[in-house]
Design a protein around this motif. Structure first.
Motif, PDB file in Angstrom:
ATOM      1  N   ILE A  37     -69.477  78.832  34.184  1.00 48.97           N
ATOM      2  CA  ILE A  37     -69.892  78.386  32.853  1.00 48.97           C
ATOM      3  C   ILE A  37     -68.919  77.348  32.310  1.00 48.97           C
ATOM      4  CG2 ILE A  37     -70.203  79.126  30.456  1.00 48.97           C
ATOM      5  CD1 ILE A  37     -71.225  81.806  31.585  1.00 48.97           C
ATOM      6  N   ALA A  38     -67.623  77.564  32.530  1.00 45.38           N
ATOM      7  CA  ALA A  38     -66.621  76.617  32.032  1.00 45.38           C
ATOM      8  C   ALA A  38     -66.819  75.232  32.633  1.00 45.38           C
ATOM      9  CB  ALA A  38     -65.219  77.132  32.337  1.00 45.38           C
ATOM     10  N   ARG A  39     -67.265  75.189  33.877  1.00 49.17           N
ATOM     11  CA  ARG A  39     -67.508  73.889  34.519  1.00 49.17           C
ATOM     12  C   ARG A  39     -68.692  73.167  33.874  1.00 49.17           C
ATOM     13  NH1 ARG A  39     -66.927  77.136  39.466  1.00 49.17           N
ATOM     14  NH2 ARG A  39     -64.768  76.912  40.198  1.00 49.17           N
ATOM     15  N   GLY A  40     -69.657  73.946  33.393  1.00 52.85           N
ATOM     16  CA  GLY A  40     -70.874  73.328  32.890  1.00 52.85           C
ATOM     17  C   GLY A  40     -70.915  73.070  31.401  1.00 52.85           C
ATOM     18  N   CYS A  41     -70.192  73.885  30.601  1.00 53.67           N
ATOM     19  CA  CYS A  41     -70.358  73.776  29.147  1.00 53.67           C
ATOM     20  C   CYS A  41     -69.191  73.113  28.437  1.00 53.67           C
ATOM     21  CB  CYS A  41     -70.603  75.159  28.546  1.00 53.67           C
ATOM     22  SG  CYS A  41     -69.134  76.214  28.470  1.00 53.67           S
ATOM     23  N   ALA A  42     -68.064  72.908  29.111  1.00 56.72           N
ATOM     24  CA  ALA A  42     -66.878  72.280  28.507  1.00 56.72           C
ATOM     25  C   ALA A  42     -66.534  72.921  27.165  1.00 56.72           C
ATOM     26  CB  ALA A  42     -67.100  70.784  28.337  1.00 56.72           C
ATOM     27  N   PRO A  43     -66.140  74.197  27.150  1.00 59.59           N
ATOM     28  CA  PRO A  43     -65.867  74.891  25.884  1.00 59.59           C
ATOM     29  C   PRO A  43     -64.622  74.342  25.190  1.00 59.59           C
ATOM     30  CG  PRO A  43     -65.135  76.224  27.734  1.00 59.59           C
ATOM     31  CD  PRO A  43     -65.863  75.051  28.319  1.00 59.59           C
ATOM     32  N   HIS A  44     -64.563  74.534  23.864  1.00 59.91           N
ATOM     33  CA  HIS A  44     -63.383  74.133  23.095  1.00 59.91           C
ATOM     34  C   HIS A  44     -62.220  75.094  23.332  1.00 59.91           C
ATOM     35  CE1 HIS A  44     -65.324  70.932  20.906  1.00 59.91           C
ATOM     36  NE2 HIS A  44     -66.289  71.732  20.520  1.00 59.91           N
ATOM     37  N   GLN A  59     -56.269  85.764  37.447  1.00 60.43           N
ATOM     38  CA  GLN A  59     -56.819  84.845  38.447  1.00 60.43           C
ATOM     39  C   GLN A  59     -57.795  83.869  37.805  1.00 60.43           C
ATOM     40  OE1 GLN A  59     -57.526  88.335  41.544  1.00 60.43           O
ATOM     41  NE2 GLN A  59     -57.891  86.360  42.508  1.00 60.43           N
ATOM     42  N   VAL A  60     -58.605  84.390  36.894  1.00 62.14           N
ATOM     43  CA  VAL A  60     -59.541  83.519  36.173  1.00 62.14           C
ATOM     44  C   VAL A  60     -58.761  82.497  35.350  1.00 62.14           C
ATOM     45  CG1 VAL A  60     -61.404  83.438  34.479  1.00 62.14           C
ATOM     46  CG2 VAL A  60     -61.253  85.353  36.078  1.00 62.14           C
ATOM     47  N   LEU A  61     -57.707  82.958  34.706  1.00 58.95           N
ATOM     48  CA  LEU A  61     -56.881  82.068  33.898  1.00 58.95           C
ATOM     49  C   LEU A  61     -56.300  80.938  34.743  1.00 58.95           C
ATOM     50  CD1 LEU A  61     -55.417  81.304  31.298  1.00 58.95           C
ATOM     51  CD2 LEU A  61     -53.699  83.050  31.822  1.00 58.95           C
ATOM     52  N   ARG A  62     -55.801  81.275  35.918  1.00 57.07           N
ATOM     53  CA  ARG A  62     -55.240  80.238  36.799  1.00 57.07           C
ATOM     54  C   ARG A  62     -56.318  79.252  37.240  1.00 57.07           C
ATOM     55  NH1 ARG A  62     -52.680  85.067  38.959  1.00 57.07           N
ATOM     56  NH2 ARG A  62     -50.527  85.181  38.172  1.00 57.07           N
ATOM     57  N   GLY A  63     -57.525  79.782  37.507  1.00 56.20           N
ATOM     58  CA  GLY A  63     -58.628  78.900  37.877  1.00 56.20           C
ATOM     59  C   GLY A  63     -59.008  77.963  36.745  1.00 56.20           C
ATOM     60  N   LEU A  64     -59.022  78.482  35.522  1.00 54.33           N
ATOM     61  CA  LEU A  64     -59.319  77.641  34.363  1.00 54.33           C
ATOM     62  C   LEU A  64     -58.263  76.559  34.194  1.00 54.33           C
ATOM     63  CD1 LEU A  64     -60.408  80.386  31.791  1.00 54.33           C
ATOM     64  CD2 LEU A  64     -61.887  78.622  32.772  1.00 54.33           C
ATOM     65  N   ARG A  65     -57.023  76.927  34.394  1.00 51.84           N
ATOM     66  CA  ARG A  65     -55.926  75.974  34.218  1.00 51.84           C
ATOM     67  C   ARG A  65     -55.987  74.850  35.260  1.00 51.84           C
ATOM     68  NH1 ARG A  65     -55.554  76.143  29.918  1.00 51.84           N
ATOM     69  NH2 ARG A  65     -54.266  77.398  28.532  1.00 51.84           N
ATOM     70  N   GLN A  66     -56.438  75.171  36.465  1.00 51.69           N
ATOM     71  CA  GLN A  66     -56.537  74.149  37.506  1.00 51.69           C
ATOM     72  C   GLN A  66     -57.571  73.089  37.154  1.00 51.69           C
ATOM     73  OE1 GLN A  66     -57.334  76.175  41.188  1.00 51.69           O
ATOM     74  NE2 GLN A  66     -55.252  76.977  41.390  1.00 51.69           N
ATOM     75  N   GLU A  67     -58.663  73.510  36.507  1.00 58.10           N
ATOM     76  CA  GLU A  67     -59.755  72.591  36.216  1.00 58.10           C
ATOM     77  C   GLU A  67     -59.742  72.066  34.784  1.00 58.10           C
ATOM     78  OE1 GLU A  67     -63.565  73.989  37.484  1.00 58.10           O
ATOM     79  OE2 GLU A  67     -62.730  75.135  39.153  1.00 58.10           O
ATOM     80  N   HIS A  68     -59.105  72.811  33.871  1.00 52.94           N
ATOM     81  CA  HIS A  68     -59.090  72.428  32.452  1.00 52.94           C
ATOM     82  C   HIS A  68     -57.673  72.670  31.919  1.00 52.94           C
ATOM     83  CE1 HIS A  68     -63.526  72.675  32.731  1.00 52.94           C
ATOM     84  NE2 HIS A  68     -63.305  73.803  33.370  1.00 52.94           N
ATOM     85  N   ALA A  69     -56.784  71.757  32.210  1.00 55.31           N
ATOM     86  CA  ALA A  69     -55.359  71.976  31.941  1.00 55.31           C
ATOM     87  C   ALA A  69     -55.056  72.223  30.467  1.00 55.31           C
ATOM     88  CB  ALA A  69     -54.554  70.783  32.445  1.00 55.31           C
ATOM     89  N   GLY A  70     -55.743  71.528  29.569  1.00 58.21           N
ATOM     90  CA  GLY A  70     -55.417  71.647  28.151  1.00 58.21           C
ATOM     91  C   GLY A  70     -56.293  72.600  27.372  1.00 58.21           C
ATOM     92  N   LEU A  71     -57.126  73.372  28.054  1.00 56.03           N
ATOM     93  CA  LEU A  71     -58.074  74.261  27.384  1.00 56.03           C
ATOM     94  C   LEU A  71     -57.347  75.454  26.754  1.00 56.03           C
ATOM     95  CD1 LEU A  71     -61.081  74.996  26.869  1.00 56.03           C
ATOM     96  CD2 LEU A  71     -61.034  76.208  29.063  1.00 56.03           C
ATOM     97  N   PRO A  72     -57.468  75.667  25.433  1.00 61.56           N
ATOM     98  CA  PRO A  72     -56.807  76.815  24.798  1.00 61.56           C
ATOM     99  C   PRO A  72     -57.417  78.132  25.280  1.00 61.56           C
ATOM    100  CG  PRO A  72     -57.442  75.166  23.159  1.00 61.56           C
ATOM    101  CD  PRO A  72     -58.122  74.794  24.437  1.00 61.56           C
TER     102      PRO A  72
END
Length: 228
Positions: A37-44, A59-72
Motif C-alpha cells: 500500500i505504501a508503494r501505491g498511495c504515497a502516505p503522508h 522489519q516493516v519499518l526498515r522496508g519503509l525506510r528503504q523506499e521512503h526515507a523521509g516518511l514519518p
C-alpha cells in the motif's frame, strides 16, 4: 495516512480520527500489505504496530525506510520495555507510543511528526477534536465515540463542539447560551439543561460519562479516567 495494525477495532478507531482530521486513511492488517500500500498511495505518515501476524513491525519499518526515507512513522506497541523502544527508534521510527494509549495523544503526536516533516497544512489541521475516545469532525460535522457514529442535531453538535474546545473547564449556563444560542436571556437556562441531558443520553449510553454537572457552577467535559 497509512495505519498498520491487526486489531480491527483499533484500526477502525484510528481511521475515524484520521478521516475526521481531513487525512485519507489507508489500512493494512499485516506487514506485506503495508509495504504494498505504501508503494501505491504515497502516505503522508504511517502508524505502525510493532507486532504483526506475518513479519515483525521493525522489519516493516526498515522496508519503509528503504523506499521512503523521509516518511514519518509512529510506532504503536504493547511492549513497554526500554530496549524495545530503543530498537524501534534505532530502526528509524520517529516516535513511539505504547498500548493502551490515548487517541488524543496519538493525534497530537501525528500532527507533530507532520509539522516537523514539513507538511504544515496537514499538521495544523484543527478540523478534528479528540477527547479520549470521542471524536468530533468539524468538516464532516460527524461525531463518533469508540468508533461508533453518534447522530446529533445541529444544535447538539454546536454545544458539544463548544464544550470540547474547552475540556475540563467549567462553563456556566450563561456562557453556553451566549456562545451556542447567541442569547443572554436568563429564563432560557432550562434549554441548556434539556440539551445537556440529550447529549449525555447519546454520548454516555453504556459508557463512562464524559459530561459532568458542577453544582451551582455549570458543566464540564473530560475524558474518563482509566478504569472508569
Amino acid at each position: 495516512m497509512l495505519i498498520v495494525d491487526d486489531e480491527p477495532e483499533l484500526t477502525e478507531l484510528l481511521a475515524v480520527a484520521v478521516a475526521g482530521a481531513g487525512w485519507q486513511p489507508f489500512l493494512a492488517a499485516d506487514g506485506y500489505s503495508a509495504l504494498q500500500i505504501a508503494r501505491g498511495c504515497a502516505p503522508h505518515a504511517v502508524v505502525l504496530d510493532g507486532m504483526l501476524p506475518d513479519v515483525d513491525g521493525l522489519q516493516v519499518l526498515r522496508g519503509l525506510r528503504q523506499e521512503h526515507a523521509g516518511l514519518p512513522v509512529l510506532m504503536l506497541t504493547a511492549r513497554d520495555a526500554l530496549e524495545h523502544r530503543i530498537d524501534g527508534l534505532s530502526a528509524g521510527a520517529d516516535d513511539y507510543v505504547t498500548k493502551p494509549f490515548s487517541l488524543e495523544e496519538v493525534m497530537l503526536r501525528l500532527r507533530g511528526l507532520l509539522r516537523r516533516s514539513g507538511a504544515e497544512e496537514a499538521a495544523e489541521d484543527e478540523s478534528v477534536r479528540v477527547l479520549g475516545d470521542l471524536v468530533l469532525g468539524e468538516k464532516t460535522r460527524e461525531v463518533q465515540r469508540g468508533g461508533v457514529r453518534i447522530p446529533l442535531t445541529a444544535k447538539e453538535f454546536d454545544l458539544l463542539r463548544f464544550l470540547m474546545e474547552r475540556p475540563r473547564q467549567v462553563l456556566s449556563k450563561t456562557q453556553l447560551l451566549d456562545h451556542v444560542w447567541n442569547s443572554s436571556f436568563d429564563g432560557e437556562g432550562n434549554l441548556v439543561e434539556v440539551y445537556i441531558y440529550s447529549l449525555r443520553a447519546k454520548l454516555d449510553k453504556g459508557r463512562a460519562p464524559m459530561i459532568h454537572t458542577v453544582r451551582g457552577a455549570g458543566y464540564t467535559i473530560r475524558a474518563p479516567e482509566n478504569g472508569s
